[in-house]
Motif scaffolding. Structure first.
Motif, PDB file in Angstrom:
ATOM      1  N   PRO A  63      26.247   9.206 -29.089  1.00  0.00           N
ATOM      2  CA  PRO A  63      25.565   9.890 -30.195  1.00  0.00           C
ATOM      3  C   PRO A  63      24.782   8.899 -31.059  1.00  0.00           C
ATOM      4  O   PRO A  63      25.264   7.801 -31.364  1.00  0.00           O
ATOM      5  N   ARG A  64      23.562   9.321 -31.419  1.00  0.00           N
ATOM      6  CA  ARG A  64      22.712   8.455 -32.236  1.00  0.00           C
ATOM      7  C   ARG A  64      21.820   9.316 -33.118  1.00  0.00           C
ATOM      8  O   ARG A  64      21.237  10.294 -32.644  1.00  0.00           O
ATOM      9  N   ASP A  65      21.745   8.946 -34.397  1.00  0.00           N
ATOM     10  CA  ASP A  65      20.893   9.664 -35.353  1.00  0.00           C
ATOM     11  C   ASP A  65      21.186  11.166 -35.356  1.00  0.00           C
ATOM     12  O   ASP A  65      20.276  11.996 -35.435  1.00  0.00           O
ATOM     13  N   GLY A  66      22.482  11.510 -35.203  1.00  0.00           N
ATOM     14  CA  GLY A  66      22.878  12.908 -35.280  1.00  0.00           C
ATOM     15  C   GLY A  66      22.560  13.734 -34.059  1.00  0.00           C
ATOM     16  O   GLY A  66      22.533  14.975 -34.132  1.00  0.00           O
ATOM     17  N   ALA A  67      22.331  13.068 -32.905  1.00  0.00           N
ATOM     18  CA  ALA A  67      21.951  13.808 -31.700  1.00  0.00           C
ATOM     19  C   ALA A  67      22.698  13.306 -30.469  1.00  0.00           C
ATOM     20  O   ALA A  67      23.050  12.126 -30.364  1.00  0.00           O
ATOM     21  N   ILE A  68      22.930  14.221 -29.550  1.00  0.00           N
ATOM     22  CA  ILE A  68      23.414  13.910 -28.204  1.00  0.00           C
ATOM     23  C   ILE A  68      22.232  14.066 -27.262  1.00  0.00           C
ATOM     24  O   ILE A  68      21.541  15.097 -27.280  1.00  0.00           O
ATOM     25  N   THR A  69      21.982  13.051 -26.426  1.00  0.00           N
ATOM     26  CA  THR A  69      20.863  13.102 -25.484  1.00  0.00           C
ATOM     27  C   THR A  69      21.344  12.762 -24.078  1.00  0.00           C
ATOM     28  O   THR A  69      22.450  12.240 -23.891  1.00  0.00           O
ATOM     29  N   LEU A  70      20.491  13.041 -23.100  1.00  0.00           N
ATOM     30  CA  LEU A  70      20.798  12.708 -21.715  1.00  0.00           C
ATOM     31  C   LEU A  70      20.249  11.331 -21.380  1.00  0.00           C
ATOM     32  O   LEU A  70      19.284  10.865 -21.998  1.00  0.00           O
ATOM     33  N   CYS A  71      20.851  10.694 -20.403  1.00  0.00           N
ATOM     34  CA  CYS A  71      20.410   9.361 -19.998  1.00  0.00           C
ATOM     35  C   CYS A  71      18.970   9.408 -19.491  1.00  0.00           C
ATOM     36  O   CYS A  71      18.515  10.416 -18.929  1.00  0.00           O
ATOM     37  N   GLN A  72      18.267   8.317 -19.669  1.00  0.00           N
ATOM     38  CA  GLN A  72      16.832   8.259 -19.419  1.00  0.00           C
ATOM     39  C   GLN A  72      16.471   8.567 -17.974  1.00  0.00           C
ATOM     40  O   GLN A  72      15.394   9.123 -17.689  1.00  0.00           O
ATOM     41  N   ASN A  73      17.338   8.197 -17.019  1.00  0.00           N
ATOM     42  CA  ASN A  73      17.015   8.432 -15.607  1.00  0.00           C
ATOM     43  C   ASN A  73      17.076   9.906 -15.229  1.00  0.00           C
ATOM     44  O   ASN A  73      16.598  10.294 -14.164  1.00  0.00           O
ATOM     45  N   LEU A  74      17.644  10.735 -16.104  1.00  0.00           N
ATOM     46  CA  LEU A  74      17.700  12.181 -15.841  1.00  0.00           C
ATOM     47  C   LEU A  74      16.402  12.790 -16.380  1.00  0.00           C
ATOM     48  O   LEU A  74      16.354  13.365 -17.459  1.00  0.00           O
ATOM     49  N   ASP A  75      15.344  12.627 -15.598  1.00  0.00           N
ATOM     50  CA  ASP A  75      13.992  12.897 -16.091  1.00  0.00           C
ATOM     51  C   ASP A  75      13.315  14.087 -15.424  1.00  0.00           C
ATOM     52  O   ASP A  75      12.091  14.208 -15.461  1.00  0.00           O
ATOM     53  N   SER A  76      14.106  14.969 -14.825  1.00  0.00           N
ATOM     54  CA  SER A  76      13.523  16.170 -14.221  1.00  0.00           C
ATOM     55  C   SER A  76      14.487  17.342 -14.385  1.00  0.00           C
ATOM     56  O   SER A  76      15.678  17.150 -14.663  1.00  0.00           O
ATOM     57  N   TYR A  77      13.979  18.536 -14.197  1.00  0.00           N
ATOM     58  CA  TYR A  77      14.791  19.756 -14.290  1.00  0.00           C
ATOM     59  C   TYR A  77      15.999  19.670 -13.372  1.00  0.00           C
ATOM     60  O   TYR A  77      17.141  19.917 -13.793  1.00  0.00           O
ATOM     61  N   SER A  78      15.774  19.307 -12.123  1.00  0.00           N
ATOM     62  CA  SER A  78      16.869  19.310 -11.149  1.00  0.00           C
ATOM     63  C   SER A  78      17.879  18.199 -11.422  1.00  0.00           C
ATOM     64  O   SER A  78      19.098  18.422 -11.321  1.00  0.00           O
ATOM     65  N   ARG A  79      17.405  17.007 -11.798  1.00  0.00           N
ATOM     66  CA  ARG A  79      18.339  15.908 -12.069  1.00  0.00           C
ATOM     67  C   ARG A  79      19.219  16.209 -13.273  1.00  0.00           C
ATOM     68  O   ARG A  79      20.426  15.950 -13.253  1.00  0.00           O
ATOM     69  N   ARG A  80      18.616  16.740 -14.329  1.00  0.00           N
ATOM     70  CA  ARG A  80      19.400  17.106 -15.515  1.00  0.00           C
ATOM     71  C   ARG A  80      20.423  18.181 -15.178  1.00  0.00           C
ATOM     72  O   ARG A  80      21.596  18.077 -15.544  1.00  0.00           O
ATOM     73  N   SER A  81      19.968  19.212 -14.494  1.00  0.00           N
ATOM     74  CA  SER A  81      20.844  20.346 -14.174  1.00  0.00           C
ATOM     75  C   SER A  81      22.019  19.904 -13.319  1.00  0.00           C
ATOM     76  O   SER A  81      23.172  20.285 -13.574  1.00  0.00           O
TER      77      SER A  81
END
Length: 302
Positions: A63-81
């Motif tokens: 968590p950073r600056d009040g947010a949860i984010t995904l790792c940078q390499n997860l850069d497409s719809y299918s990879r994130r999903s």
């Protein structure tokens, strides 16, 4: 009679506040972290969920600056999903999160607004962990009786439903699954739940949306329902179809109004019927003291 409807008015206002409790003082809104994907906020993560996600550093950044984010390499719809689904499958096996016990094998799209391109998809039962907005379709079914009076068709949910078993519901309703249009969902639910032929269902008119955000022990639920009005032929009677409904009722509008604030009604479906009552002038500003609060409570968006 005045006292009866005054009591009704107060109960309806309480229901709306309960369904919008994420906005009220004392909610977790101030402690939730934003869930951001590709730089866009798509949800709210309760702090207790955020602490669990930190154990999956290959998918979620700290968590950073009040947010949860995904790792940078997860850069497409299918990879994130796929990456998020793998985490959810692991959490499901662990069995510590109650909402995942209702796993549906049904994916919902994740995007900032409905008109935006989806950034990923997510298992329906997990959306409350991330406060992702869920979309659905609800149908108000009505006809005229032999005296020309408007009456509404209501359904009673099956006792085997995962949520709100045995409660009163709209004529037909269903969640908007990934890749499926609003109209297709509406026609499909009418056919499956109430045996309404497609040629009749397609005459339904899109009339409104009902939006609200509530929280409970399973997470945060921002929801938006696309509302349709369907006037059925007077001789037509819906029939139980896929087993999600156990019975249909054809009720006068006074009776509908009465049961609306009872414990018998599924709360968000009661909101959809309230919207119908307002639009069809069964509730008017000169006689309903909470009219403005009713309207506002039906259209709360983050």
């Amino acid at each position: 009679m005045a006292n009866i409807w005054s009591n009704w008015s107060d109960k309806m206002l309480q229901l709306l506040r309960r369904m919008n409790n994420f906005y009220l003082p004392g909610s977790s809104c101030t402690t939730c972290l934003r869930f951001e994907v590709a730089g866009e906020q798509v949800g709210w993560v309760p702090s207790k969920v955020a602490s669990i996600l930190t154990h999956y550093s290959e998918v979620f950044n700290p968590p950073r600056d009040g947010a949860i984010t995904l790792c940078q390499n997860l850069d497409s719809y299918s990879r994130r999903s796929e990456a998020v689904d793998a985490v959810l499958q692991t959490l499901r096996k662990e069995g510590s999160l109650t909402c995942l016990k209702g796993w549906r094998d049904e994916k919902y799209e994740v995007m900032p607004k409905f008109c935006d391109t989806p950034l990923m998809c997510m298992e329906r039962s997990a959306t409350s962990l991330f406060g992702v907005k869920r979309y659905g379709v609800h149908v108000n079914g009505y006809s005229r009786d032999e005296n020309g009076e408007l009456r509404m068709w209501l359904a009673r949910r099956s006792i085997t439903k995962q949520t709100h078993p045995g409660k009163l519901d709209n004529l037909a309703a269903g969640g908007l699954a990934a890749g499926i249009s609003v109209k297709h969902t509406m026609v499909k639910e009418c056919e499956e739940e109430a045996c309404i032929p497609a040629d009749i269902a397609e005459t339904a008119r899109p009339v409104s949306t009902v939006s609200y955000t509530y929280e409970d022990e399973e997470g945060v639920f921002p929801e938006c329902q696309f509302v349709f009005d369907l006037e059925l032929p007077s001789e037509f009677q819906p029939r139980v179809g896929d087993g999600e409904v156990q019975h249909f009722y054809f009720l006068s509008m006074d009776k509908v109004k009465e049961v609306l604030v009872s414990n018998e009604f599924k709360p968000n479906c009661a909101m959809v019927v309230l919207d119908f009552l307002i639009r069809h002038s069964y509730i008017e500003p000169d006689t309903e003291p909470h009219y403005q609060e009713f309207v506002a409570g039906l259209h709360q968006t983050l």
